[in-house]
Design an enzyme around this catalytic site. Structure first.
Site, PDB file in Angstrom:
ATOM      1  N   LYS A  54       1.012  -1.149  -0.093  1.00  0.00           N
ATOM      2  CA  LYS A  54      -0.089   0.054   0.083  1.00  0.00           C
ATOM      3  C   LYS A  54       0.997   1.160  -0.086  1.00  0.00           C
ATOM      4  O   LYS A  54       1.819   1.389   0.699  1.00  0.00           O
ATOM      5  CB  LYS A  54      -0.946   0.053   1.164  1.00  0.00           C
TER       6      LYS A  54
ATOM      7  N   GLY B 188     -26.079   1.534   3.473  1.00  0.00           N
ATOM      8  CA  GLY B 188     -25.310   2.163   2.495  1.00  0.00           C
ATOM      9  C   GLY B 188     -25.569   1.955   0.995  1.00  0.00           C
ATOM     10  O   GLY B 188     -25.697   0.790   0.929  1.00  0.00           O
TER      11      GLY B 188
ATOM     12  N   GLY C 233     -24.226   3.628  -1.686  1.00  0.00           N
ATOM     13  CA  GLY C 233     -23.755   4.195  -2.748  1.00  0.00           C
ATOM     14  C   GLY C 233     -23.398   3.116  -4.000  1.00  0.00           C
ATOM     15  O   GLY C 233     -24.068   2.264  -4.377  1.00  0.00           O
ATOM     16  N   ASN C 234     -22.045   3.115  -4.414  1.00  0.00           N
ATOM     17  CA  ASN C 234     -21.648   2.328  -5.552  1.00  0.00           C
ATOM     18  C   ASN C 234     -21.925   0.856  -5.315  1.00  0.00           C
ATOM     19  O   ASN C 234     -22.534   0.214  -6.279  1.00  0.00           O
ATOM     20  CB  ASN C 234     -20.148   2.622  -5.884  1.00  0.00           C
ATOM     21  N   VAL C 235     -21.347   0.384  -4.139  1.00  0.00           N
ATOM     22  CA  VAL C 235     -21.535  -1.108  -4.051  1.00  0.00           C
ATOM     23  C   VAL C 235     -23.169  -1.473  -3.552  1.00  0.00           C
ATOM     24  O   VAL C 235     -23.443  -2.474  -4.070  1.00  0.00           O
ATOM     25  CB  VAL C 235     -20.649  -1.469  -2.935  1.00  0.00           C
TER      26      VAL C 235
HETATM   27  P1  NAI Z   1     -19.887   4.939  -1.491  1.00  0.00           P
HETATM   28  O1  NAI Z   1     -19.291   6.363  -0.982  1.00  0.00           O
HETATM   29  O2  NAI Z   1     -20.248   5.147  -3.085  1.00  0.00           O
HETATM   30  O3  NAI Z   1     -21.198   4.796  -0.806  1.00  0.00           O
HETATM   31  C1  NAI Z   1     -21.097   4.604   0.623  1.00  0.00           C
HETATM   32  C2  NAI Z   1     -22.448   5.212   0.987  1.00  0.00           C
HETATM   33  O4  NAI Z   1     -22.862   4.887   2.463  1.00  0.00           O
HETATM   34  C3  NAI Z   1     -22.923   6.533   0.685  1.00  0.00           C
HETATM   35  O5  NAI Z   1     -24.309   6.666   0.047  1.00  0.00           O
HETATM   36  C4  NAI Z   1     -23.186   7.338   2.170  1.00  0.00           C
HETATM   37  O6  NAI Z   1     -24.103   7.984   2.228  1.00  0.00           O
HETATM   38  C5  NAI Z   1     -23.471   5.813   2.834  1.00  0.00           C
HETATM   39  N1  NAI Z   1     -23.361   6.116   4.359  1.00  0.00           N
HETATM   40  C6  NAI Z   1     -22.403   6.765   4.805  1.00  0.00           C
HETATM   41  N2  NAI Z   1     -22.250   6.744   6.369  1.00  0.00           N
HETATM   42  C7  NAI Z   1     -23.762   5.902   6.407  1.00  0.00           C
HETATM   43  C8  NAI Z   1     -24.365   5.521   7.930  1.00  0.00           C
HETATM   44  N3  NAI Z   1     -23.754   5.609   9.095  1.00  0.00           N
HETATM   45  N4  NAI Z   1     -25.566   4.777   7.668  1.00  0.00           N
HETATM   46  C9  NAI Z   1     -26.159   4.562   6.368  1.00  0.00           C
HETATM   47  N5  NAI Z   1     -25.527   4.857   5.319  1.00  0.00           N
HETATM   48  C10 NAI Z   1     -24.361   5.677   5.309  1.00  0.00           C
HETATM   49  O7  NAI Z   1     -18.900   3.970  -1.270  1.00  0.00           O
HETATM   50  P2  NAI Z   1     -18.969   2.415  -1.973  1.00  0.00           P
HETATM   51  O8  NAI Z   1     -17.701   2.542  -3.138  1.00  0.00           O
HETATM   52  O9  NAI Z   1     -20.111   1.965  -2.449  1.00  0.00           O
HETATM   53  O10 NAI Z   1     -18.037   1.460  -0.945  1.00  0.00           O
HETATM   54  C11 NAI Z   1     -18.941   1.066   0.339  1.00  0.00           C
HETATM   55  C12 NAI Z   1     -17.885   0.291   1.252  1.00  0.00           C
HETATM   56  O11 NAI Z   1     -17.437  -0.869   0.608  1.00  0.00           O
HETATM   57  C13 NAI Z   1     -16.771   1.278   1.677  1.00  0.00           C
HETATM   58  O12 NAI Z   1     -16.421   0.787   3.044  1.00  0.00           O
HETATM   59  C14 NAI Z   1     -15.425   0.795   0.791  1.00  0.00           C
HETATM   60  O13 NAI Z   1     -14.312   0.849   1.470  1.00  0.00           O
HETATM   61  C15 NAI Z   1     -16.048  -0.642   0.489  1.00  0.00           C
HETATM   62  N6  NAI Z   1     -15.362  -1.240  -0.656  1.00  0.00           N
HETATM   63  C16 NAI Z   1     -15.599  -0.604  -1.886  1.00  0.00           C
HETATM   64  C17 NAI Z   1     -15.068  -1.310  -2.917  1.00  0.00           C
HETATM   65  C18 NAI Z   1     -15.626  -0.615  -4.525  1.00  0.00           C
HETATM   66  O14 NAI Z   1     -15.363  -1.297  -5.304  1.00  0.00           O
HETATM   67  N7  NAI Z   1     -16.466   0.297  -4.577  1.00  0.00           N
HETATM   68  C19 NAI Z   1     -14.215  -2.432  -3.032  1.00  0.00           C
HETATM   69  C20 NAI Z   1     -14.012  -3.011  -1.749  1.00  0.00           C
HETATM   70  C21 NAI Z   1     -14.650  -2.290  -0.468  1.00  0.00           C
END
Ligand code: NAI
Length: 349
Positions: free
Chosen positions: A78, A178, A180-182
């Protein structure tokens, strides 16, 4: 080998301090036993240089374990760069970082992480070839990792649900924290599979859109972890599984995409004590790194699909062993990963 103050062993630690470009930080290479150390570049504000090093080492070890269990021919590393306090020339700083990566001659492969983007990696790629997470030609691996991450979580959930709950996902209630993307993509896959959804997001608009799209019940962010259901999918932040939240869970299985869901390793035991099956986060969310690794290896989308099949297989191995030995799944996963790395070292020696 370098032993750090907290006793973690890493193969190499490279300090970056280049006043000409403004690049300052650390590249930690935890292990190259299985291949070049792959892991993203984080750009973040830290209180001290010790904090930068500690985070880099912790994250590098995490990448070693994740890559090993994903069956990838990569070790773990990293890069952590300190985000300057004032204005700075991003392109120049990234050039300084890229030169440092290039000097390692391929023992570390970088990509985007928190605070860096695909556009940043395109700049880095002008000065080093040891980078992934770039734009890709059609049909080739690469591009947005999130759909792959969501698919890996979904496949893991299917396998874990059969094993732990004795049921397919159809008709089961899944709580998704949550969107978001995932999380939103996971909701789509679950909805298509006939699961009932209960959702929450900090962003109320996002939550309402998902509720309408997937016919889901809405919960507040305070309630989602306490809601009644079959499966919890944490897809927001890390550290959501702590002793107080674990006590209040009303599900039989936890399987989600968020990184570092357990605040402490001991929280895995607390879940086991409550009879809740926990799918280790770094095993189920490996779809993104599989896509990035395949890109670096110049593989196709079909290769990524093939590699993805290992994720649910690993989940089944870990859950079965945890059940047999009555030991927390997070410890079983760590041990499996460490054993794979050790045996690769022995073969190489
Ligand atoms: P993102 O930023 O697109 O989505 C996260 C979502 O969680 C947002 O909509 C945000 O408003 C919401 N959120 C934040 N705090 C919250 C809470 N207390 N309660 C409910 N919702 C809340 O992030 P993404 O890319 O979807 O990633 C999500 C998780 O997956 C992160 O922990 C990331 O590190 C992990 N991850 C993502 C990968 C990827 O390919 N995008 C790969 C491996 C892990």
């Amino acid at each position: 080998m370098v032993t750090t103050t907290n006793g973690t062993l890493v193969e190499q630690l490279h300090m970056i301090d280049d006043p000409a470009s403004g690049a300052k930080g650390v590249i930690a290479i935890h292990s190259t036993a299985l291949g070049p150390a792959a892991g993203g570049c984080r750009l973040w504000r830290y209180p001290s240089s010790e904090a930068v090093t500690t985070d880099a080492i912790r994250l590098a070890r995490g990448m070693s374990y994740k890559n090993a269990l994903a069956g990838l021919p990569f070790g773990g590393g990293k890069a952590v760069l300190t985000h300057p306090a004032g204005p700075f020339d991003r392109a120049t700083m990234l050039r300084g970082f890229a030169v440092a990566v290039q000097q390692l001659g391929g023992s570390y492969i970088t990509a985007e992480d928190v605070g860096t983007t695909v556009a940043d990696m395109e700049l880095v790629a002008q000065h080093t070839r040891f980078v992934a997470g770039l734009k890709r030609p059609a049909g080739m691996a690469g591009g947005d990792p999130s759909p792959w991450t969501a698919l890996g979580v979904f496949k893991s959930m299917q396998a874990a649900s059969r094993l732990a709950l004795g049921s397919d996902l159809r008709g089961l209630t899944v709580l998704v924290q949550g969107l978001g993307n995932v999380g939103s993509r996971l909701c789509g896959l679950l909805h298509d599979a006939g699961a009932k959804l209960v959702v929450a997001d900090l962003d109320s608009h996002r939550a309402q859109v998902a509720a309408r799209r997937f016919d889901a019940q809405l919960r507040s962010i305070d309630d989602i972890l306490k809601a009644e259901g079959d499966i919890l999918a944490p897809c927001a932040l890390g550290g959501v599984l702590i002793s107080s939240s674990i006590e209040e869970l009303r599900v039989g299985l936890v399987c989600g995409g968020a990184n570092n869901q357990l605040l402490n390793d001991g929280d895995g035991q607390a879940l086991l004590d409550r009879g809740i099956v926990y799918c280790p986060d770094y095993v189920v969310n490996a779809g993104g790194i599989i896509n990035v690794a395949s890109e670096y290896l110049r593989e196709t989308v079909s290769d990524v699909q093939r590699r993805m099949d290992l994720i649910p297989e690993r989940v089944v191995q870990i859950l079965s062993r945890s059940r047999q030995e009555q030991r927390p799944t997070n410890l079983v996963a760590d041990e499996m990963a460490a054993a794979l790395i050790r045996s690769a070292r022995r073969v190489a020696a």
